[in-house]
Write a protein that holds these residues in place. Structure first.
Motif: not given
Length: 378
Positions: A266-281
């Motif tokens: 599990h991850a908790r994220m804060r994306v501060v005006g940044h491009p979205p991360p890419v996930l492969v699940r």
């Protein structure tokens, strides 16, 4: 014998004695291409006539308003770093000529021992030596710049503090098409509780100032994480640091922070005006929903950032990147990869292969930094 000057030069002769000045001018008239000669009778007058068009200065070391090396120092203060300087001395002042070369002149001549050929050759030698000195100076400056860039890159892109062997950790960094260092940075820290903290950021702008600011933010982030600070407290501290260290109020920073729990599911994220991360699940490629979770650092003093909860599962890959990746040129001259194009490319490749992905992007308009972590199933 004809003097050896085959190109028309512009010279400044600083000589108060009319007879000596006439002799120099007559000798230079014998050159294949006689130079344009401007004359000054004092150091004060020379400062007015010494323009960028002057390629070589011939200066008598005994002037009405300056004597010996004082005259030379006055000329060098105005002529340096692009104009060659040739010192003229009397027969009894040969030792002064040697001192003049040691002080910065390219050569010296004894006025009583000068003929046309020697004078022309000395002028040419002085100019060639000046060019060599400038070339050497540029080489040294380039080497110093390269070393400083290497130190900045090392500080921007450190080795991860990672103990677990359960995840694969990969990073890539490429400079933009201009080749100048920018403020892209990333870091990975695993805290004693087993949680894995990730950050990737981008200081707007290019150059050593932005790179140095990126270094400061990256080191501050690592220090705060190791001290147990996370979340909005960490971001507000970075925001304060950014405002204190930036050299212009319009400088801002985007970043993405993720904390993967000790169970790595599990991850908790804060994306501060940044491009979205890419996930492969479980083989599904997507971007993290709900991004950005707040504005960049350095814009709003009372900014807040919402937490994005991301279930990861047992087998997953997460890729954080700077906008240099999605702004890379593709297709038409004005086209860029974009977030959707990046996701399509990952799907086409059947997963995230950083080297293959980077090979497929086009010309970079900005620095590209990528941080990828992968957990494989049992």
């Amino acid at each position: 014998m004809t003097a050896i000057l085959t190109e028309t030069l512009t010279l400044l002769l600083i000589e108060d004695d009319d007879g000596d000045a006439f002799l120099v001018e007559e000798l230079l008239k014998q050159a294949v291409a006689p130079p344009r000669i401007f004359r000054a009778r004092s150091l004060r007058e020379a400062r007015q006539k010494l323009t960028p068009a002057v390629q070589c200065v011939l200066v008598d070391l005994n002037l009405p308003d300056a004597s010996r090396l004082e005259a030379l120092e006055g000329v060098l203060a105005v002529a340096a770093p692009h104009t060659a300087v040739l010192a003229l001395t009397g027969v009894s002042d040969v030792h002064v000529g040697v001192s003049a070369v040691q002080s910065g002149a390219q050569d010296y001549l004894v006025k009583g021992d000068v003929d046309a050929r020697l004078l022309a050759r000395s002028i040419r030698y002085a100019m060639e030596r000046k060019r060599a000195d400038l070339a050497q100076l540029k080489l040294v400056q380039a080497e110093l710049t390269a070393k400083e860039n290497a130190r900045l890159e090392s500080a921007l892109l450190p080795d991860p503090l990672l103990r677990t062997t359960s995840i694969e950790h990969l990073t890539r960094y490429l400079p933009g098409s201009g080749g100048t260092l920018a403020g892209d940075f990333f870091d990975t820290v695993q805290t004693p509780d087993g949680a894995v903290h990730l950050v990737i950021g981008d200081v707007c702008g290019h150059g050593p100032d932005e790179a140095a600011l990126g270094v400061a933010l990256r080191i501050a982030w690592r220090t705060l994480v190791l001290a147990g600070q996370t979340g909005d407290t960490l971001l507000r501290t970075l925001d304060t640091l950014l405002r204190a260290e930036r050299n212009a109020p319009e400088i801002f920073t985007t970043l993405c922070m993720a904390t993967v729990d000790p169970g790595l599911s599990h991850a908790r994220m804060r994306v501060v005006g940044h491009p979205p991360p890419v996930l492969v699940r479980d083989g599904v490629v997507e971007v993290v929903d709900g991004t950005p979770s707040g504005p960049p650092l350095g814009i709003f003093p009372d900014a807040e950032w919402s937490v994005i909860d991301v279930p990861l599962g047992g087998e997953w890959t997460m890729m954080l990147y700077t906008d240099g990746l999605i702004e890379a040129a593709v297709g038409e001259p004005s086209g860029s990869l974009g977030v959707e194009g990046l996701v399509d490319l990952v799907r086409e490749h059947g997963g995230i292969d950083l080297d293959r992905l980077i090979r497929h992007v086009g010309r970079l308009s900005d620095d590209l930094a990528v941080l990828m972590v992968r957990r494989r199933g049992p």
